[in-house]
Design an enzyme around this catalytic site. Sequence first.
Site, short mmCIF file in Angstrom:
data_model
loop_
_atom_site.label_atom_id
_atom_site.label_comp_id
_atom_site.label_asym_id
_atom_site.label_seq_id
_atom_site.Cartn_x
_atom_site.Cartn_y
_atom_site.Cartn_z
N LYS A 270 94.80 100.51 90.68
CA LYS A 270 94.01 100.96 89.98
C LYS A 270 92.83 101.47 90.11
CE LYS A 270 94.43 102.24 85.26
NZ LYS A 270 95.96 102.49 84.77
N1 GLU Z 1 96.89 106.11 84.40
C1 GLU Z 1 98.35 106.35 84.04
C2 GLU Z 1 98.99 105.04 83.88
O1 GLU Z 1 98.31 104.07 83.56
C3 GLU Z 1 98.89 107.28 85.33
C4 GLU Z 1 99.02 106.56 86.44
C5 GLU Z 1 99.58 107.79 87.78
O2 GLU Z 1 99.89 108.77 87.15
O3 GLU Z 1 99.32 107.40 88.98
O4 GLU Z 1 100.28 104.92 83.77
#
Ligand code: GLU
Length: 414
Positions: A104
């Site tokens: 993240k």
């Molecule tokens: N931000 C999204 C999540 O929390 C998608 C993450 C992604 O597609 O890598 O799942």
Amino acid sequence: MAFNLWHNALELLNNVAKKVNLDQVAHKRLSKCVRELTVSIPVKLDNGSFDVFTGYRVQHNTHRGPTKGGIRFHQDVTLDEVKALAMLMTWKCAVVGIPYGGAKGGVICDPSKMSIGEIERLARRYTSEIITMIGPERDIPAPDMNTNAQVMAWIMDTYSMDKGYVVPGVVTGKPVSIGGSQGREEATGRGVTYTALNTLKHFNMDIEDTSVVIQGYGNVGRATAELLYKEGCKIVGVGDVYGSIYNPHGLDIAKLGKHLTKTGTVAKYSDADSIENKDLLELKCDVLIPAALEGQIREDNAEAIKSKVIIEAANGPVTPGADNILRQKNICIVPDILANAGGVTVSYFEWVQGLQSYFWSKREVNLKLRDIMTKAFYDVLAISEKENVDMRMAAYMLAVGRVAEAIKIRGLYP
Ligand code: GLU
């Protein structure tokens, strides 16, 4: 104690470790993130001055593949929050069986107070600061709160300029014109919708008689509202940061969309009563879908929740303390790592399409998404029934089991 998502994430890991008698090495390794980077990001502002923002990129685990996870721009971002969200991504990818570990990113900023130019310069300089960590075989960012396809395009462009050739696979959630996937934008909401429909089916609840409340009307909340409305559900309450609205007969979601385009918020929509944001979660309804920030349902308001089911479209919207209260109230919670995995699943499709330079139709994307979400739902449900545990524990048993297996097989280097 103040709310801390990382502490909550560790508590969930510890609970499942106890339940499955998790190997000590795996438990210790999974309690830490493998890489945490803090960067400072100098940005020239439109008024000629400049500011230095703080950003993070964290990779939690790499045993099942390269790391994957969104980047959020928000004034309340902290390193602990980003670590927790990275850990959740590890579990999310494992629950749906896609070959990634979790990561993240986040930047402390309030994009609502910044111009497009300032956001672009911030996104590009942040990319340049974390560039050693990311890459299509290494760590692949995607959109999250307050970031979108345009921000992904700037990240992809910055990365490509640095390498000297175009690297579309460095991010997902890109615009379709530069290698994005059909259906990615609404994928999280679509996955939440499939999960909700599977849940209704499991409880023999009639779609047409189902009332739904959705907290948050951004990318995820809005797509979920529109898709569930199309399926025939009655969306009785929705809210965003500016305010909440309620209509017991059901909102006209298409009309609400026009109001949103005009005013930038769902608040003050004319065919509904305006209510306080804190009252939205406590409305009587069949399905409650928190689709905003983490930590919204806590020990101090869990008792007042009146829904039959909670589908976690947001990451970490229910605290472990609230979880206990809701369990006693017999409210079924379909956890984030299952319910909102549609986004990262279509991100995976985008990555695969990009690697092969062969692109699928929207129909193909949606069908494959439905298959994966439905399989994961029934995999989790089967564990929940077999082990007599709630859906969150079942999803964690599945996810942590898969990651622990990879840790064991790969062994320890050196
Ligand atoms: N931000 C999204 C999540 O929390 C998608 C993450 C992604 O597609 O890598 O799942």
